[in-house]
Design a protein around this motif. Structure first.
Motif, short mmCIF file in Angstrom:
data_model
loop_
_atom_site.label_atom_id
_atom_site.label_comp_id
_atom_site.label_asym_id
_atom_site.label_seq_id
_atom_site.Cartn_x
_atom_site.Cartn_y
_atom_site.Cartn_z
N UNK A 19 -4.91 10.27 0.29
CA UNK A 19 -4.13 10.42 1.30
C UNK A 19 -2.93 11.03 1.22
N UNK A 20 -2.38 11.00 -0.07
CA UNK A 20 -1.12 11.92 -0.72
C UNK A 20 -1.27 13.29 -0.59
N UNK A 55 -6.61 6.33 -2.11
CA UNK A 55 -5.34 6.18 -1.73
C UNK A 55 -4.64 7.50 -2.23
N UNK A 56 -4.94 7.98 -3.28
CA UNK A 56 -4.37 9.41 -3.49
C UNK A 56 -4.89 10.48 -2.98
N UNK A 65 0.86 -1.28 -0.02
CA UNK A 65 0.00 -0.06 -0.10
C UNK A 65 0.72 1.23 0.12
N UNK A 84 -10.15 4.95 3.71
CA UNK A 84 -11.10 3.93 3.99
C UNK A 84 -11.49 3.97 5.44
N UNK A 141 -13.85 13.88 -18.26
CA UNK A 141 -15.19 14.22 -17.91
C UNK A 141 -15.62 15.65 -18.38
N UNK A 142 -14.57 16.34 -18.82
CA UNK A 142 -14.85 17.74 -19.35
C UNK A 142 -15.34 17.60 -20.82
N UNK A 154 1.66 1.97 -3.54
CA UNK A 154 0.42 2.36 -4.51
C UNK A 154 0.32 3.94 -3.87
N UNK A 155 0.52 4.18 -2.56
CA UNK A 155 0.28 5.71 -2.08
C UNK A 155 1.09 6.60 -2.82
N UNK A 156 2.51 6.32 -2.98
CA UNK A 156 3.68 7.05 -3.47
C UNK A 156 4.63 6.08 -4.04
N UNK A 198 -13.48 17.86 -6.02
CA UNK A 198 -14.05 18.28 -7.20
C UNK A 198 -13.50 17.98 -8.59
N UNK A 199 -12.21 17.78 -8.65
CA UNK A 199 -11.42 17.30 -9.76
C UNK A 199 -11.85 15.91 -10.01
N UNK A 200 -12.24 15.14 -9.19
CA UNK A 200 -12.27 13.48 -9.28
C UNK A 200 -13.57 13.15 -9.40
N UNK A 201 -14.56 13.84 -8.52
CA UNK A 201 -16.24 13.38 -8.53
C UNK A 201 -17.02 14.52 -9.17
N UNK A 202 -17.67 14.07 -9.98
CA UNK A 202 -18.52 14.84 -10.82
C UNK A 202 -19.53 15.26 -9.67
#
Lengths: 557, 89
Positions: free
Chosen positions: B49-50, B46-47, A237, B66, A502-503, A240-242, B19-23
């Motif tokens: 958390x960074x 996980x992102x 993990x 989580x 998305x955009x 995955x995190x960094x 906002x960038x990730x979730x519509x």
């Protein structure tokens, strides 16, 4: 091949005598200051003590689950099982309810009566079991660090054909199957890895791969220990995190062999920010950057090489390979320092099962030389007749690394491990379910039989088309496309779902995007889709490791 | 976690990320909605958390989002275990 050691634990015993103070394992849970070391003498001492406990508890020849967080406890208990003749079943400690149900189903399937774990993990798991309201775990014995042996029990004599451990395959689409790996399988595969990677005594191997996973267990953990080297590892993990932590680990400990599935390299390409300071990283020590256990993508290898060659990474270190739990681990790879090698095939001919090289077409990765002790045949999966050299067929494998079968599953063992050619050559083969061909001693894998799409008499591999979609300028990319078939009026139809940024999705005309995509696949694959759906990012169902669940996509259309 | 930081600025960082990730994410409506219900995948968890690590300049567990699966619970946890400017003032 005559292995150096008769049994894996003979090697560890020998190293504990010859190099007692050398580091066997280094675990770095977080920053450098958190690193822990264990020498060969300490390791062998701890393993012997634990093995005596397992023998005195009467677990000889019994399957026992290992549920440990990443760390030394797993190594000690796993090796203790090998020494005590107990069949270790490495499992994943997870807080995900769905994955935990899989763990429970494995405990049932393997008929496990005891779980080796830590006291804190036991409490966590007990809470999860209560939540599940499952009776499956009733009567299980938990063995933790609080259990210690009081009377020394003599260790048994292990035969090479005895079961060493049971490796459960990921089974993301089917019920999990437990591969029975014997003691002889282990030492034979240790030799196969040594020869393929040209590893020398004292090699430093490691990275972030989970210890319960075949590549992490056999490749990262067992192999350097067999070679009197050092196993260096970190929790998955934290990678995955960094992802830069993986590269920093390799650099700091001078790791010469580190492996990952393709997505690990892709994760570094996508999530190591240009602004991140990597000036302390020197990857020139990394001689074998093994890429295996999922399809190897040439674009990822090139992008990784470009991004990290400024930090000492040599593109020639890339080591595409092929292997699986059913063959203990490695089947093909190398020679070392070959880097990425591909051949380009005529797509139309390939869709008819023929291997014809062209200057433009589909790029297929060379997965390396087949190990000298493997007998590999390319076989027509229906007629069981061996294919000619220019034909694609199912990869069949025989040899000393091929496991003994699936635990408690006679039917799948017969079908999967005991296949015979129509012209019976006296060998029993493992059917891999993968399609490919052999050229100049190297193995090339073109796809999975189960995923092969047959459209109007032509064969297509969904990921080739998905890759084309993912390369579309407005595609969300990173496993953001799914190609699959469905039935309509008893006819097989071809469908695709593509995630669009998305955009763009909110702004551009959808018909225009669909037309772009249709033109793109028609140009690259000469194929038309019966249904093509565009969706917002995050819509396509995926497994926990990010792989597209094609079967679940049918419900979306 | 030794750095002193502003709780409001942390909320803003997390809001920008989501906002960038979730519509259609809005802090007003979704502060107590679980992140997976909002459509954030596991890599996104996980992102996140960074984003927090970079902001507070200290390590956090990769599983934090989580364990504390809403914006409010996440912020409460981070602030409870760190020194925020609001607490210091």
């Amino acid at each position: 091949m005559q292995p150096t050691f008769h049994l894996f634990m003979d090697a560890i015993r020998e190293h504990a005598h010859s190099i007692p103070d050398s580091n066997a394992c280094i675990f770095q849970p977080r920053g450098l200051e958190t690193a822990q070391h264990i020498t060969y003498a300490q390791l062998y001492g701890a393993v012997s003590e634990r093995a005596q406990l397992l023998v005195s508890l009467g677990y000889r020849d019994q399957p026992v689950a290992l549920l440990y967080p990443t760390g030394f406890d797993f190594i000690i208990n796993f090796l203790a099982c090998l020494l005590a003749g107990v069949a270790a079943v490495p499992l994943n400690v997870t807080r995900n309810a769905q994955q935990f149900e899989r763990t429970i189903s494995i405990i049932n399937n393997a008929n496990i009566k005891a779980i080796l774990t830590t006291q804190s993990t036991k409490l966590l798991l007990a809470a999860q079991i209560t939540e599940l309201n499952s009776t499956a775990c009733e009567g299980l014995t938990w063995v933790t660090e609080e259990d210690a042996v009081e009377v020394s029990a003599p260790l048994p004599t292990i035969e090479p054909t005895d079961t060493a451990f049971i490796q459960y395959t990921s089974g993301s689409t089917s019920a999990p199957k437990g591969v029975i790996v014997t003691h002889t399988n282990i030492v034979q595969n240790m030799e196969a890895i040594r020869v393929a990677c040209n590893h020398q005594r004292g090699v430093v191997v490691g990275g972030w791969l989970p210890q319960f996973h075949d590549m992490g267990l056999v490749g990262h953990m067992m192999h350097p220990l067999y070679m009197a080297g050092t196993y260096v590892f970190m929790p998955p993990m934290y990678f995955v995190q960094r992802p830069s932590r993986w590269l920093r680990l390799i650099s700091y400990y001078n790791i010469s062999c580190s492996a990952a599935p393709n997505f690990g390299y892709e994760h570094c390409v996508n999530f190591i920010d240009e602004k991140e300071n990597l000036s302390d990283i020197d990857l020139s020590c990394w001689k074998v950057a093994l890429n295996g256990s999922e399809p190897v993508c040439p674009q990822t290898i090139r992008a990784f090489s470009t991004k990290f060659s400024g930090y000492g990474f040599k593109p020639s270190s890339f080591f595409p390979s092929y292997g699986m739990a059913e063959t203990t681990l490695l089947v093909s790879g190398g020679p070392p320092q070959q880097g990425l090698k591909t051949i380009t095939l005529d797509k139309v001919k390939l869709s008819r099962g023929k291997v014809v090289q062209r200057t433009a077409g589909l790029e297929v990765v060379d997965c390396g030389h087949i190990g000298p002790d493997f007998r590999v045949k390319i076989v027509n999966p229906e007629s069981k007749v061996e294919c000619s050299q220019d034909e694609v067929g199912e990869i069949w494998i025989a040899g000393n690394c091929v496991a003994a079968g699936y635990l408690n599953n006679a039917e799948k063992t017969k079908g999967g491990f005991q296949a015979q050619l129509l012209s019976d050559d006296g060998f029993q083969y493992l059917r891999t379910g993968d399609l490919g061909f052999v050229k100049n001693k190297s193995l090339y894998v073109t796809g999975r039989i189960k995923e092969l799409l047959i459209i109007r008499g032509r064969n297509f591999y969904p990921y080739d088309i998905e890759r084309t979609f993912n390369n579309y300028q407005h595609a969300n990319g990173i496993n953001g496309a799914s190609v699959f078939t469905y039935q309509h009026d008893s006819k097989i139809k071809l469908a695709a779902i593509v995630e669009i940024k998305k955009r763009v999705y909110n702004k551009l005309d959808h018909t225009e995007i669909q037309n772009d995509l249709r033109a793109l696949v028609s140009e690259h694959h000469e194929i038309a889709f019966d249904k093509l759906l565009i969706v917002k990012p995050g819509t396509i169902p995926k497994t926990t490791s990010g792989k597209v669940k094609r079967s679940a996509c049918i419900e979306l259309i | 976690m030794n750095e002193i930081f502003s709780k409001d600025a942390l909320i803003e960082e997390i809001t920008n990320f989501l906002s960038a990730k979730v519509e259609g994410f809005s802090l007003e409506d979704h502060a107590d909605t679980s992140l997976s219900r909002l459509g954030l995948d596991s890599a996104g968890h996980v992102q996140l958390t960074t984003v927090i690590e970079d902001f507070i300049q200290s390590d956090v567990a990769p599983t934090l989002a989580f364990d504390y699966p809403t914006v409010n619970s996440l912020i409460d946890y981070v602030c409870d275990t760190s020194q925020t400017a609001n607490q210091v003032n």
